[in-house]
Design a protein around this motif. Sequence first.
Motif, short mmCIF file in Angstrom:
data_model
loop_
_atom_site.label_atom_id
_atom_site.label_comp_id
_atom_site.label_asym_id
_atom_site.label_seq_id
_atom_site.Cartn_x
_atom_site.Cartn_y
_atom_site.Cartn_z
N ARG A 1 0.83 -1.22 0.00
CA ARG A 1 0.00 0.00 0.00
C ARG A 1 0.86 1.26 0.00
NH1 ARG A 1 -2.87 0.76 4.64
NH2 ARG A 1 -4.41 2.00 3.47
N ALA A 2 2.06 1.14 -0.53
CA ALA A 2 3.03 2.24 -0.44
C ALA A 2 2.47 3.55 -0.99
CB ALA A 2 4.31 1.86 -1.16
N GLY A 3 1.91 3.52 -2.18
CA GLY A 3 1.44 4.76 -2.80
C GLY A 3 0.40 5.47 -1.96
N THR A 4 -0.59 4.73 -1.48
CA THR A 4 -1.65 5.32 -0.66
C THR A 4 -1.10 5.89 0.64
OG1 THR A 4 -3.28 3.81 -1.58
CG2 THR A 4 -3.81 4.83 0.54
N LEU A 5 -0.26 5.13 1.32
CA LEU A 5 0.25 5.55 2.63
C LEU A 5 1.15 6.78 2.52
CD1 LEU A 5 1.04 2.03 4.11
CD2 LEU A 5 -0.79 3.58 4.83
N PHE B 1 14.47 10.64 -3.40
CA PHE B 1 13.63 11.35 -4.36
C PHE B 1 12.58 10.39 -4.93
CE2 PHE B 1 12.41 12.68 -8.59
CZ PHE B 1 12.15 14.03 -8.44
N GLY B 2 12.98 9.19 -5.30
CA GLY B 2 12.05 8.23 -5.86
C GLY B 2 10.99 7.77 -4.87
N GLN B 3 11.32 7.79 -3.57
CA GLN B 3 10.32 7.44 -2.57
C GLN B 3 9.23 8.49 -2.47
OE1 GLN B 3 12.38 6.88 1.13
NE2 GLN B 3 13.28 4.90 0.55
N LEU B 4 9.62 9.74 -2.66
CA LEU B 4 8.71 10.85 -2.41
C LEU B 4 8.07 11.42 -3.67
CD1 LEU B 4 10.92 12.79 0.17
CD2 LEU B 4 9.23 11.00 0.62
N ASN B 5 8.53 10.98 -4.83
CA ASN B 5 8.03 11.50 -6.10
C ASN B 5 7.81 10.37 -7.08
OD1 ASN B 5 8.54 14.69 -5.87
ND2 ASN B 5 10.28 13.63 -4.97
N SER B 6 6.98 10.61 -8.09
CA SER B 6 6.78 9.65 -9.17
C SER B 6 7.16 10.30 -10.49
CB SER B 6 5.32 9.17 -9.21
OG SER B 6 4.45 10.27 -9.44
N MET B 7 7.65 9.49 -11.43
CA MET B 7 8.03 10.01 -12.74
C MET B 7 7.38 9.16 -13.81
SD MET B 7 11.81 10.54 -14.45
CE MET B 7 12.07 12.13 -13.66
N ARG B 8 6.85 9.83 -14.83
CA ARG B 8 6.21 9.12 -15.94
C ARG B 8 7.22 8.93 -17.07
NH1 ARG B 8 0.65 11.65 -17.74
NH2 ARG B 8 0.59 9.63 -18.81
N GLU C 1 8.22 13.30 -23.09
CA GLU C 1 8.71 14.35 -22.20
C GLU C 1 8.46 13.86 -20.77
OE1 GLU C 1 7.92 19.03 -20.98
OE2 GLU C 1 6.91 18.17 -22.71
N ARG C 2 9.52 13.49 -20.09
CA ARG C 2 9.38 12.92 -18.76
C ARG C 2 8.99 13.99 -17.75
NH1 ARG C 2 14.08 8.24 -18.12
NH2 ARG C 2 13.36 6.99 -19.89
N THR C 3 7.98 13.68 -16.98
CA THR C 3 7.50 14.61 -15.95
C THR C 3 7.49 13.90 -14.61
OG1 THR C 3 5.20 13.98 -16.39
CG2 THR C 3 6.07 15.89 -17.58
N ASP C 4 7.68 14.66 -13.55
CA ASP C 4 7.60 14.08 -12.22
C ASP C 4 6.66 14.92 -11.37
OD1 ASP C 4 9.28 16.14 -10.58
OD2 ASP C 4 10.60 15.60 -12.24
N MET C 5 6.11 14.29 -10.34
CA MET C 5 5.21 14.99 -9.44
C MET C 5 5.33 14.39 -8.05
SD MET C 5 1.55 13.48 -10.75
CE MET C 5 0.66 14.39 -9.49
N PRO C 6 5.10 15.19 -7.01
CA PRO C 6 5.23 14.68 -5.64
C PRO C 6 4.18 13.62 -5.34
CG PRO C 6 5.20 17.08 -5.69
CD PRO C 6 4.78 16.62 -7.04
N ARG C 7 4.59 12.63 -4.55
CA ARG C 7 3.65 11.65 -4.04
C ARG C 7 3.14 12.05 -2.66
NH1 ARG C 7 6.86 6.13 -4.17
NH2 ARG C 7 4.78 5.19 -3.94
#
Length: 645
Positions: free
Chosen positions: A325-329, A345-352, A356-362
């Motif tokens: 349940r990592a994403g939800t928590l 960074f990868g724990q706290l953000n997601s990248m598509r 054009e690669r974009t990232d956004m906070p989780r």
Amino acid sequence: MGKSDRRRFLKGVAAVAGGATVAIPKGTSAQTFRPANGTTALPSAAMQSREREQPAEVERLTTEKTGSDFMVDVCKTLNLDYIAACPGSTFRGLQESFINYGANKHPEWLTCLHEEVSVGMAHGYAKVAGKPMAAIMHGTVGTQHAAMAIYNAYCDRVPIILFTGNAGPLNERRPGVEWFHSVQDGAATVRDFVKWDDYPKSLQHFAESTVRGYALACAEPSGPVFLVADSKLQEDPLAEREARKLRIPRLTMPSQAAGDPNALREAAKMMVAADHPVIIADRYARSQAAMDNLVELAELLHAPVIDNRSRMNMPNTHYLCQSERAGTLIGQADCILSLEPVDLFGQLNSMRDQIERTDMPRTKADAKVISISTHDLFVHSNYQDFQRYVGADLNIAADAQTTLPFLIEAVQREMSASGRNAGEMRGEKLRQAYHDAIDRARTEATFAWDARPISTARLYMELWGQLQKEDWALVSDGDFSSRWPHRLWPLDKHYRFIGGPGGYGVGYQPVAALGAALAHRDAGGRVVINVEGDGEFNMAPHTLWTAAHHRIPYLTIIQNNRAYHQEAMHIQRMANRHNRGVRSAALGTSIDNPNIDYAKIATGYGALGIGPIEDPSDLAEAFRKGIAAVKTGQPVLIDVITQPR
């Protein structure tokens, strides 16, 4: 006897012999020695010249003690049980000393068929045994062979003692091959991904650097150290007088760095005050005690734990283990504690992954982040394993395993002072979510139960049916098997799981599994399970020979999807992106036509080979037979034709 006396003596010999023929030295004209009138001819000018020459230097071929004997004495003062190697002439002196002078004990010499196996074996061994193993490489070419395995261990922060041989002084090098295998700077090829290296110029230098290297390898963040053993130092005679001057330093193991008490008090306040605390454990636990401490902290705070599985951190039998349940928590959290993050960074953000690669906070914008890690204490410039930078609200540069007991004390004091305790209601919700995730995994495992190729869920459940009454250890990652072992098996002890692969270099799995199986064998004969892809196995099938030769028992199961499936998916993604369809994604990624018979390969290397298994109803009997053979001391391979993941 003077020259005139010698001539008179020779005349007398000729007379006594009654004119018998005198033996003619090879290469000398017979005319010189032909008797005339019963007398012997005078020596020629050439003979007289040779008489005045110094006798030829006799080549020294033996000596009682050499520098390599002292090097072995040094290694015997360290906690090294094994040294693995593929044979090579640059360390011939050391090898002979280890096996004869050192009696092939502490360390014992292990024969491998490739340098990547030697180093990868040490990698897997250290993760289970909790201490370094040594490996030795043959000069320039052996170091290049081993480089991938060294990089995996570096990325995984695993202690290994690495040696290589080198013919240093040019006048000491034999013409030809020895020049190709020699180098000015023995560590240049791997310096960017070892923790420390040295090229000792004397035996005393070797002693101090080897002891220093062992201590440095074990100090967190741990890693491989690399030492060059000069061939001349190895092979030169060691006189007793010189030997008496040599000293081996006493090994002093470093204590690991704990977090600053003030920072820990601040972290405790943040965690206790949080309504939705979350703990993320990555490269954290090196022992059962570390796992127990993590459970204690999570229970104090009623905080869910996300185990990223770089190590065996949290028992998945505990309701607070909520990795699925990592994403939800992370999205709900108002305070996140990250223990030894590999990629914060990868724990706290997601990248598509798109054109054009974009990232956004989780995370929520006001979420507080605490990091306890040795990450910042060991960063090199060239290789980018340090990942993208993100600043934590509280960054504690310390060993998380050493620090956690002090953080637990700080949390207990803060709870007592504030009168606040983690809400029981939060705990009950987490219990329910935990059981729901287990039920969901069991339901999903039934999908395609009777399918051919065999589903990976069926593979793991049939294996568990034969394994559940054994004391077992899983020495492979589950990420390429849809994480089924972590979702379906009870991983309740630290030794149950080896953790992730470090640098994700293909070929890590078979070599690390071999070393891990060796450590488990010495720890009491657990049934060791290694599930790996066919692509991984093909990088180092010869590990099975070393296992058979040294009686290292473990069960390898080939998850045989007849492809480099990870790469096939990447080609499919690119084909979709370019609007070209996915039908040709198998070109360059499939491993078929002809299909490889892995059971025959295993048999050829001296292991028990079973398969290929194509009918899922045959799995139980194959696994039963394989486990029974492992318990008798055999390495076993079972080839199972599976779905991709």
